[in-house]
Design a protein around this motif. Structure first.
Motif, PDB file in Angstrom:
ATOM      1  N   GLN A 120      33.467  23.500 -22.933  1.00  0.00           N
ATOM      2  CA  GLN A 120      34.548  24.468 -22.738  1.00  0.00           C
ATOM      3  C   GLN A 120      35.152  24.352 -21.344  1.00  0.00           C
ATOM      4  N   LEU A 121      34.320  24.231 -20.322  1.00  0.00           N
ATOM      5  CA  LEU A 121      34.835  24.095 -18.967  1.00  0.00           C
ATOM      6  C   LEU A 121      35.659  22.825 -18.803  1.00  0.00           C
ATOM      7  N   ALA A 122      35.164  21.732 -19.351  1.00  0.00           N
ATOM      8  CA  ALA A 122      35.909  20.475 -19.248  1.00  0.00           C
ATOM      9  C   ALA A 122      37.264  20.582 -19.945  1.00  0.00           C
ATOM     10  N   ALA A 123      37.295  21.198 -21.114  1.00  0.00           N
ATOM     11  CA  ALA A 123      38.552  21.333 -21.859  1.00  0.00           C
ATOM     12  C   ALA A 123      39.523  22.275 -21.162  1.00  0.00           C
ATOM     13  N   GLN A 124      39.010  23.340 -20.556  1.00  0.00           N
ATOM     14  CA  GLN A 124      39.885  24.309 -19.898  1.00  0.00           C
ATOM     15  C   GLN A 124      40.538  23.735 -18.643  1.00  0.00           C
ATOM     16  N   MET A 125      39.834  22.886 -17.922  1.00  0.00           N
ATOM     17  CA  MET A 125      40.382  22.376 -16.651  1.00  0.00           C
ATOM     18  C   MET A 125      41.209  21.113 -16.803  1.00  0.00           C
ATOM     19  N   HIS A 126      40.867  20.278 -17.784  1.00  0.00           N
ATOM     20  CA  HIS A 126      41.585  19.008 -17.927  1.00  0.00           C
ATOM     21  C   HIS A 126      42.949  19.237 -18.557  1.00  0.00           C
ATOM     22  N   VAL A 127      43.996  18.764 -17.872  1.00  0.00           N
ATOM     23  CA  VAL A 127      45.358  18.859 -18.391  1.00  0.00           C
ATOM     24  C   VAL A 127      45.654  17.564 -19.131  1.00  0.00           C
ATOM     25  N   ARG A 128      45.755  17.652 -20.432  1.00  0.00           N
ATOM     26  CA  ARG A 128      45.968  16.461 -21.255  1.00  0.00           C
ATOM     27  C   ARG A 128      47.422  16.021 -21.198  1.00  0.00           C
ATOM     28  N   GLY A 129      47.611  14.708 -21.386  1.00  0.00           N
ATOM     29  CA  GLY A 129      48.957  14.167 -21.416  1.00  0.00           C
ATOM     30  C   GLY A 129      49.496  13.798 -20.060  1.00  0.00           C
ATOM     31  N   VAL A 168      36.072  11.953 -17.872  1.00  0.00           N
ATOM     32  CA  VAL A 168      37.380  12.356 -18.382  1.00  0.00           C
ATOM     33  C   VAL A 168      38.421  11.480 -17.688  1.00  0.00           C
ATOM     34  N   ASP A 169      38.919  10.490 -18.379  1.00  0.00           N
ATOM     35  CA  ASP A 169      39.912   9.562 -17.836  1.00  0.00           C
ATOM     36  C   ASP A 169      39.405   8.956 -16.529  1.00  0.00           C
ATOM     37  N   GLY A 170      40.075   9.234 -15.397  1.00  0.00           N
ATOM     38  CA  GLY A 170      39.712   8.599 -14.135  1.00  0.00           C
ATOM     39  C   GLY A 170      38.710   9.361 -13.302  1.00  0.00           C
ATOM     40  N   ALA A 171      38.107  10.409 -13.872  1.00  0.00           N
ATOM     41  CA  ALA A 171      37.189  11.250 -13.095  1.00  0.00           C
ATOM     42  C   ALA A 171      35.896  11.481 -13.868  1.00  0.00           C
ATOM     43  N   ASP A 172      34.820  11.683 -13.106  1.00  0.00           N
ATOM     44  CA  ASP A 172      33.527  12.080 -13.677  1.00  0.00           C
ATOM     45  C   ASP A 172      33.266  13.537 -13.333  1.00  0.00           C
ATOM     46  N   LEU A 173      32.846  14.311 -14.332  1.00  0.00           N
ATOM     47  CA  LEU A 173      32.494  15.711 -14.142  1.00  0.00           C
ATOM     48  C   LEU A 173      30.975  15.827 -14.187  1.00  0.00           C
ATOM     49  N   THR A 174      30.396  16.377 -13.122  1.00  0.00           N
ATOM     50  CA  THR A 174      28.953  16.552 -13.027  1.00  0.00           C
ATOM     51  C   THR A 174      28.636  18.040 -13.063  1.00  0.00           C
ATOM     52  N   PHE A 175      27.808  18.438 -14.016  1.00  0.00           N
ATOM     53  CA  PHE A 175      27.425  19.846 -14.200  1.00  0.00           C
ATOM     54  C   PHE A 175      25.966  20.011 -13.780  1.00  0.00           C
ATOM     55  N   ASP A 195      43.616   9.978 -10.530  1.00  0.00           N
ATOM     56  CA  ASP A 195      44.860   9.946 -11.317  1.00  0.00           C
ATOM     57  C   ASP A 195      44.759  10.799 -12.579  1.00  0.00           C
ATOM     58  N   THR A 196      43.873  11.773 -12.586  1.00  0.00           N
ATOM     59  CA  THR A 196      43.704  12.675 -13.720  1.00  0.00           C
ATOM     60  C   THR A 196      43.987  14.100 -13.253  1.00  0.00           C
ATOM     61  N   LEU A 197      44.829  14.813 -13.995  1.00  0.00           N
ATOM     62  CA  LEU A 197      45.247  16.149 -13.586  1.00  0.00           C
ATOM     63  C   LEU A 197      44.287  17.207 -14.125  1.00  0.00           C
TER      64      LEU A 197
END
Length: 235
Positions: A226-235, A200-207, A64-66
């Motif tokens: 930077q990668l997390a911020a660029q891909m995650h659509v806030r709001g 990040v909200d409903g998802a885990d990002l693994t690097f 549920d995270t864009l």
């Protein structure tokens, strides 16, 4: 004879209006066809649009995270679609963080066996309320750390896991400024690999990235953020 002539005359007069009524219709049809042809001719160049490839970014919903993912970064072909997904696997060149033109469909460990790794691998998956990475760092990892003094160099702290633990042959690296935590395998026949997780909200990002990159760990930490911020659509 007069009757016959009269009937023939009436028939000629009765046909005349029908014939005359068809003429305007035929003329109107011809004009309409000519108009359509003219419009088609004028608009013809716009109908020959060059084939459009994949868009630069593909929106996906995970947990549920864009996320707005660079299309060329997908490592698995069937994941290259928009909409809800359970997980996506991505790759980015390092240090540019641009998606590679050609992504090798191999695991990070397989690539490490053949050539130096020039990319950072990212997996985004729904966590389904599993233990958060920061909670695991505070409550789970300490149980398996070796009882020796941590080693700190250039702001990065190293602690080893005990043999026989679920994390045997691995080390834990942590730093505060910028924030970074990574669990890394040790160099053996293949170079050691590191795993760093954030939620990040409903998802885990693994690097995943080579352990040797930690010699410039600040750049790695900034790349992850930077990668997390660029891909995650806030709001």
């Amino acid at each position: 004879m007069t009757l016959v002539s009269s009937l023939a005359g009436r028939q000629r007069h009765s046909r005349a209006p029908r014939t005359s009524s068809r003429v305007p219709l035929m003329i109107g049809g011809a004009i309409g066809a000519a108009s359509v042809a003219a419009v088609a001719y004028l608009l013809w160049p716009t109908w020959h649009v060059q084939p459009v490839g994949d868009p630069d970014r593909t929106p996906v919903t995970i947990g549920d995270t864009l996320f707005n993912v660079p299309t060329k970064a997908f490592r698995v072909k069937y994941q290259r679609r928009s909409g809800p997904q359970e997980r996506v696997d991505l790759a980015f060149l390092y240090p540019s963080l641009a998606p590679p033109e050609h992504v090798a469909h191999k695991t990070a460990e397989q690539i490490a066996e053949f050539q130096p790794i020039d990319r950072i691998f990212v997996s985004i998956a729904a966590h389904h309320d599993a233990l958060a990475p920061d909670t695991r760092l505070r409550t789970i990892y300490p149980r398996y750390l070796a009882p020796v003094a941590p080693q700190t160099a250039d702001g990065l702290t190293l602690r080893s896991f005990v043999e026989g633990s679920p994390y045997a042959n691995e080390d834990l690296f942590t730093a505060d400024q910028p924030e970074l935590s990574a669990r890394c395998t040790r160099d053996r026949q293949t170079p050691g690999m590191c795993l760093s997780e954030i939620r990040v909200d409903g998802a885990d990002l693994t690097f995943r990235f080579p352990r040797q990159w930690l010699t410039q760990w600040r750049e790695v930490a900034h790349a992850i953020a930077q990668l997390a911020a660029q891909m995650h659509v806030r709001g």
